[in-house]
Design an enzyme around this catalytic site. Structure first.
Site, PDB file in Angstrom:
ATOM      1  CG  PHE A  84      -2.172   0.807   1.064  1.00 56.91           C
ATOM      2  CD1 PHE A  84      -2.914   0.803  -0.119  1.00 56.91           C
ATOM      3  CD2 PHE A  84      -2.611   1.617   2.104  1.00 56.91           C
ATOM      4  CE1 PHE A  84      -4.051   1.583  -0.256  1.00 56.91           C
ATOM      5  CE2 PHE A  84      -3.748   2.410   1.983  1.00 56.91           C
ATOM      6  CZ  PHE A  84      -4.471   2.387   0.801  1.00 56.91           C
ATOM      7  N   GLY A  85       1.836   1.241  -0.944  1.00 54.71           N
ATOM      8  CA  GLY A  85       2.703   2.407  -1.137  1.00 54.71           C
ATOM      9  C   GLY A  85       2.027   3.401  -2.073  1.00 54.71           C
ATOM     10  NE  ARG A  86       6.362   7.108  -4.089  1.00 48.75           N
ATOM     11  CZ  ARG A  86       7.473   7.215  -3.370  1.00 48.75           C
ATOM     12  NH1 ARG A  86       7.580   8.149  -2.458  1.00 48.75           N
ATOM     13  NH2 ARG A  86       8.489   6.408  -3.576  1.00 48.75           N
ATOM     14  CB  ILE A  87       1.911   2.536  -7.474  1.00 49.06           C
ATOM     15  CG1 ILE A  87       3.116   3.307  -8.026  1.00 49.06           C
ATOM     16  CG2 ILE A  87       1.053   1.994  -8.622  1.00 49.06           C
ATOM     17  CD1 ILE A  87       4.147   2.461  -8.778  1.00 49.06           C
ATOM     18  CB  ALA A  94       4.199  -5.368  -8.580  1.00 51.77           C
ATOM     19  NE  ARG A  95      10.610  -4.572 -11.415  1.00 52.12           N
ATOM     20  CZ  ARG A  95      10.148  -3.384 -11.829  1.00 52.12           C
ATOM     21  NH1 ARG A  95       8.902  -3.247 -12.248  1.00 52.12           N
ATOM     22  NH2 ARG A  95      10.947  -2.327 -11.842  1.00 52.12           N
ATOM     23  CD  GLU A 114       8.705  -7.625 -17.832  1.00 54.01           C
ATOM     24  OE1 GLU A 114       9.348  -6.649 -18.230  1.00 54.01           O
ATOM     25  OE2 GLU A 114       7.872  -7.569 -16.917  1.00 54.01           O
ATOM     26  CG  HIS A 171       7.317  -3.539 -17.741  1.00 56.12           C
ATOM     27  ND1 HIS A 171       8.317  -4.257 -17.131  1.00 56.12           N
ATOM     28  CD2 HIS A 171       7.032  -2.518 -16.884  1.00 56.12           C
ATOM     29  CE1 HIS A 171       8.609  -3.705 -15.961  1.00 56.12           C
ATOM     30  NE2 HIS A 171       7.842  -2.649 -15.787  1.00 56.12           N
ATOM     31  N   GLY A 225       3.324   0.199 -17.681  1.00 52.38           N
ATOM     32  CA  GLY A 225       2.897   0.993 -16.515  1.00 52.38           C
ATOM     33  C   GLY A 225       3.213   2.482 -16.600  1.00 52.38           C
TER      34      GLY A 225
HETATM   35  C1  DGY Z   1       9.689   0.929 -12.885  1.00 53.39           C
HETATM   36  O1  DGY Z   1       9.954   2.122 -12.974  1.00 53.39           O
HETATM   37  O2  DGY Z   1      10.187   0.207 -12.028  1.00 53.39           O
HETATM   38  C2  DGY Z   1       8.694   0.369 -13.843  1.00 53.39           C
HETATM   39  O3  DGY Z   1       8.583  -0.985 -13.794  1.00 53.39           O
HETATM   40  C3  DGY Z   1       8.947   0.874 -15.237  1.00 53.39           C
HETATM   41  O4  DGY Z   1       8.409   2.138 -15.242  1.00 53.39           O
END
Ligand code: DGY
Length: 323
Positions: A156-159, A241-242, A271, A289, A291
């Site tokens: 529950f961070g910024r994003i 996320a990852r 990836e 990817h 985001g």
């Molecule tokens: C990051 O910044 O870590 C993203 O995965 C790519 O924007």
């Protein structure tokens, strides 16, 4: 005084590259071909700053060079699980990242994936483009309602907070989350969010699960067969996320056997390789990817790296130092 020598590993937005040409002795990668280990090692040997991005593996080997000139790694990206931080620290390297500037766009994309998967829009678009559509009918391509449903955020961070904002205020969703380092009560109350004691507790309660924790370490394969099995059968998993946070073979199995309803994925374990089975499934939405991939955000990310380098080379602490 001579300008610091900076090596950039991939193409960056024009505005950032042009600015870098003015203030640094910069070596750009105009062809955008990924650099191999030897080329990265050479960069650490010959530049004051190396600026990789999230698809460059900056392992201990890469930094294991004699007479290293590099003093700082200015990473283009907020995530840094591709950099061996212990090795960087041992080599006396400063490492910076690019937080904040990509928060909204990444949350927008997580919401996009949630909506696309729930409302079957990837499938619907393929249907129209393939000229398979035979017309409106009451039972055609029924999806899952989003408005008013429960959204679980792992991390529950910024994003995640930006996604909670959009989901709660835009779609009337109820927010549940787990984070080992929760934010202040004020932040939690802003979204009327429910704090859970574990990932498992969130999984059992919600209609949508969105992952917002860092990759690597104990988060690798966090969403394994057992935890996928704790989600509701009607639930949808979203990952911006990852890739390594999800056990991809277990996810394929869960999607095939109806353990969960669908998945929206922007990141993958290997990836740009994507597990073959996922490519054939209609209940998944797959993105490359994307985001942070808006012009505004990618420009801001590049400028953030530049600001960190400028601070470092003028003897100030860089704003986004992670090591
Ligand atoms: C990051 O910044 O870590 C993203 O995965 C790519 O924007």
């Amino acid at each position: 005084m001579s300008k610091p020598k900076v090596i950039v590993t991939r193409r960056w937005p024009d505005a950032v590259e042009n600015y870098m040409k003015e203030i640094f002795d910069v070596q750009l990668n105009i062809d955008d071909v990924p650099m191999n280990i030897e080329q990265l090692q050479e960069a650490f040997r010959t530049a004051d700053a190396v600026c990789p991005t999230v698809s460059d593996k900056i392992s201990a080997d890469v930094m294991d060079v004699d007479n290293m000139r590099a003093k700082i790694i200015g990473n283009f990206g907020v995530g840094f699980n591709h950099i061996d931080l212990d090795a960087a620290k041992a080599k006396g390297l400063v490492v910076t990242n690019t937080p904040e500037v990509l928060t909204d766009c990444t949350a927008d994309l997580a919401m996009t994936l949630l909506l696309m998967t729930a409302r079957r829009t990837g499938e619907g678009e393929r249907h129209v483009r393939n000229k398979e559509w035979t017309g409106w009918r009451p039972t055609h391509m029924m999806g899952t309602k989003v408005t008013g449903k429960k959204l679980g955020l792992i991390g529950f961070g910024r994003i995640a907070q930006a996604m909670a904002h959009k989901a709660h205020f835009g779609f009337g969703m109820k927010i549940y989350f787990y984070d080992p380092y929760p934010p202040s009560e004020e932040v939690i109350n802003r979204f009327g969010a429910t704090q859970c004691d574990s990932v498992e507790e969130v999984l059992g309660l919600v209609d949508f699960v969105s992952l917002h924790c860092p990759g690597g370490g104990s988060n690798t394969n966090l969403m394994n067969a057992e935890r996928l099995g704790m989600m509701k059968e009607s639930a949808i998993l979203v990952n911006t996320a990852r890739g390594d946070v999800v056990d991809e073979p277990a996810l394929v199995e869960a999607l095939k056997s109806g353990v969960i309803k669908g998945a929206g994925l922007d990141v993958f374990a290997n990836e740009p390789q994507v597990t073959e089975d996922l490519l054939t499934m209609d209940n998944v939405v797959l993105l490359p990817h994307l985001g942070s991939a808006t012009t505004e955000t990618r420009n801001a990310m590049g400028m953030r790296v530049v600001e960190n380098l400028k601070a470092f080379f003028s003897g100030e602490p860089p704003k986004d130092r992670v090591v």
